[in-house]
Write a protein that holds these residues in place. Structure first.
Motif, PDB file in Angstrom:
ATOM      1  N   LYS A 131       0.786  -1.277  -0.214  1.00  0.00           N
ATOM      2  CA  LYS A 131       0.001   0.010   0.101  1.00  0.00           C
ATOM      3  C   LYS A 131       0.995   1.261  -0.104  1.00  0.00           C
ATOM      4  CE  LYS A 131      -4.258  -2.022   1.988  1.00  0.00           C
ATOM      5  NZ  LYS A 131      -5.133  -1.821   3.229  1.00  0.00           N
ATOM      6  N   ALA A 132       2.109   1.195   0.289  1.00  0.00           N
ATOM      7  CA  ALA A 132       3.163   2.356   0.298  1.00  0.00           C
ATOM      8  C   ALA A 132       3.653   2.615  -0.988  1.00  0.00           C
ATOM      9  CB  ALA A 132       4.233   2.139   1.450  1.00  0.00           C
ATOM     10  N   ALA A 133       3.279   1.520  -2.072  1.00  0.00           N
ATOM     11  CA  ALA A 133       3.890   1.937  -3.196  1.00  0.00           C
ATOM     12  C   ALA A 133       3.366   2.771  -4.141  1.00  0.00           C
ATOM     13  CB  ALA A 133       3.617   0.470  -3.998  1.00  0.00           C
ATOM     14  N   GLN A 153       6.196   2.692  -8.888  1.00  0.00           N
ATOM     15  CA  GLN A 153       6.590   1.357  -8.353  1.00  0.00           C
ATOM     16  C   GLN A 153       5.797   0.048  -8.517  1.00  0.00           C
ATOM     17  OE1 GLN A 153       6.950   2.817  -4.338  1.00  0.00           O
ATOM     18  NE2 GLN A 153       9.442   2.977  -4.129  1.00  0.00           N
ATOM     19  N   VAL A 154       4.472   0.285  -8.382  1.00  0.00           N
ATOM     20  CA  VAL A 154       3.443  -0.683  -8.907  1.00  0.00           C
ATOM     21  C   VAL A 154       3.671  -1.195 -10.366  1.00  0.00           C
ATOM     22  CG1 VAL A 154       0.862  -1.448  -9.352  1.00  0.00           C
ATOM     23  CG2 VAL A 154       1.723  -0.061  -7.105  1.00  0.00           C
ATOM     24  N   VAL A 161       3.151 -10.857  -8.340  1.00  0.00           N
ATOM     25  CA  VAL A 161       3.018  -9.652  -8.589  1.00  0.00           C
ATOM     26  C   VAL A 161       3.452  -8.745  -7.161  1.00  0.00           C
ATOM     27  CG1 VAL A 161       1.581  -7.360  -8.956  1.00  0.00           C
ATOM     28  CG2 VAL A 161       1.743  -9.564 -10.705  1.00  0.00           C
ATOM     29  N   VAL A 162       2.677  -9.234  -5.960  1.00  0.00           N
ATOM     30  CA  VAL A 162       2.789  -8.578  -4.796  1.00  0.00           C
ATOM     31  C   VAL A 162       4.240  -8.599  -4.271  1.00  0.00           C
ATOM     32  CG1 VAL A 162       2.148  -8.938  -2.437  1.00  0.00           C
ATOM     33  CG2 VAL A 162       0.485  -9.272  -4.049  1.00  0.00           C
ATOM     34  N   GLN A 163       5.146  -9.831  -4.545  1.00  0.00           N
ATOM     35  CA  GLN A 163       6.386  -9.935  -4.099  1.00  0.00           C
ATOM     36  C   GLN A 163       7.180  -8.958  -4.921  1.00  0.00           C
ATOM     37  OE1 GLN A 163       8.848 -11.702  -6.502  1.00  0.00           O
ATOM     38  NE2 GLN A 163      10.306 -10.544  -5.073  1.00  0.00           N
ATOM     39  N   ALA A 164       6.948  -8.890  -6.116  1.00  0.00           N
ATOM     40  CA  ALA A 164       7.844  -7.912  -7.084  1.00  0.00           C
ATOM     41  C   ALA A 164       7.456  -6.419  -6.632  1.00  0.00           C
ATOM     42  CB  ALA A 164       7.460  -8.163  -8.631  1.00  0.00           C
ATOM     43  N   VAL A 165       6.200  -6.007  -6.638  1.00  0.00           N
ATOM     44  CA  VAL A 165       6.009  -4.506  -6.257  1.00  0.00           C
ATOM     45  C   VAL A 165       6.625  -4.282  -4.657  1.00  0.00           C
ATOM     46  CG1 VAL A 165       4.167  -2.919  -5.625  1.00  0.00           C
ATOM     47  CG2 VAL A 165       3.919  -4.582  -7.566  1.00  0.00           C
ATOM     48  N   THR A 166       6.281  -5.070  -3.893  1.00  0.00           N
ATOM     49  CA  THR A 166       6.928  -4.878  -2.740  1.00  0.00           C
ATOM     50  C   THR A 166       8.335  -4.957  -2.609  1.00  0.00           C
ATOM     51  OG1 THR A 166       6.601  -7.379  -1.860  1.00  0.00           O
ATOM     52  CG2 THR A 166       4.917  -5.655  -1.295  1.00  0.00           C
ATOM     53  N   THR A 208      14.685   0.031   6.770  1.00  0.00           N
ATOM     54  CA  THR A 208      13.590   0.997   6.157  1.00  0.00           C
ATOM     55  C   THR A 208      12.804   1.580   6.958  1.00  0.00           C
ATOM     56  OG1 THR A 208      11.925  -0.521   5.764  1.00  0.00           O
ATOM     57  CG2 THR A 208      13.779  -0.539   3.907  1.00  0.00           C
ATOM     58  N   GLU A 209      11.910   2.599   6.662  1.00  0.00           N
ATOM     59  CA  GLU A 209      11.144   2.964   7.560  1.00  0.00           C
ATOM     60  C   GLU A 209      10.100   2.237   7.737  1.00  0.00           C
ATOM     61  OE1 GLU A 209      11.106   6.005   9.013  1.00  0.00           O
ATOM     62  OE2 GLU A 209      13.140   6.166   7.900  1.00  0.00           O
ATOM     63  N   PHE A 210       9.722   1.247   6.845  1.00  0.00           N
ATOM     64  CA  PHE A 210       8.708   0.246   7.145  1.00  0.00           C
ATOM     65  C   PHE A 210       9.155  -0.738   8.296  1.00  0.00           C
ATOM     66  CE2 PHE A 210       6.522   1.492   3.656  1.00  0.00           C
ATOM     67  CZ  PHE A 210       7.235   1.850   2.487  1.00  0.00           C
TER      68      PHE A 210
END
Length: 205
Positions: free
Chosen positions: A23-25, A29-30, A178-183, A199-201
């Motif tokens: 959700k931070a992407a 980045q997506v 896709v979730v793995q690649a975007v994150t 990271t900030e996350f």
């Protein structure tokens, strides 16, 4: 290293961490993440003049402990010369077998990172495959491990993190890869210039 037999609450936290990074992407980045395995698939096709299975296998075999640019360079050289070089003996042996015509499924550890990486490149629409590398692990756990051992060579630990990505993907209505690649794109860009500070996350989950 994380426990292999994680309880329900821990699993849920891992899924939550993955969704949070997704959700931070940014839109860029997506887009980059969505195209990641499609681009890799096309590269595998180009390197082998249409033998995507062989190209994906060579890329996967030479992927351990290498950056993607180096991975691509080693794979291209291997396909051009027919002689893998520039990596450790085990990786070179696997790549050589695949170049000689062996089925990558018979050569690669299909229940761990290189096997899943192969599947994602071979078929970017694979609804089950998910490549769990060090960044994918750290995203789920919510901590940047740096040089610490993540223990992903253990089948059970890999399966645990992979399951969490599949669960996150189901909630998001996306493919696990896709979730793995975007994150991965988000996390990697967040690490730029931070050394081992994370990271900030990682600091906020």
């Amino acid at each position: 290293m994380i426990q292999i037999k994680a309880d329900t609450a821990t699993r849920e936290q891992y899924v939550t961490n993955i969704v949070k990074v997704w959700k931070a992407a940014t839109a860029e980045q997506v887009t980059e993440g969505r195209l990641w395995y499609v681009t890799a698939h096309n590269l595998a096709d180009m390197m082998t003049e249409g033998d995507v299975r062989k190209g994906a296998g060579v890329l996967a075999a030479l992927s351990p402990q290498t950056s993607w640019p180096l991975n691509v360079e080693l794979a291209k050289n291997a396909c051009e010369t027919g002689e893998p070089s520039g990596h450790l003996g085990d990786a070179l042996a696997k790549a050589a077998k695949i170049l000689a015509g062996a089925d990558p499924v018979e050569v690669l550890p299909m229940d761990r990172k290189t096997g899943h990486f192969y599947r994602c490149i071979l078929d970017p629409q694979d609804a089950d495959a998910v490549c769990i590398d060090r960044h994918a692990h750290d995203i789920a756990v919510g901590e940047e491990y740096g040089a610490k051992d993540r223990g992903l060579g253990a089948k059970g630990r890999y399966a645990l993190i992979a399951h969490c990505y599949r669960e996150a993907a189901q909630r998001l209505g996306e493919l696990p890869s896709v979730v793995q690649a975007v994150t991965w794109v988000v996390w990697r860009e967040g690490l730029v210039g931070t050394s081992t500070r994370g990271t900030e996350f990682a600091k906020s989950v």
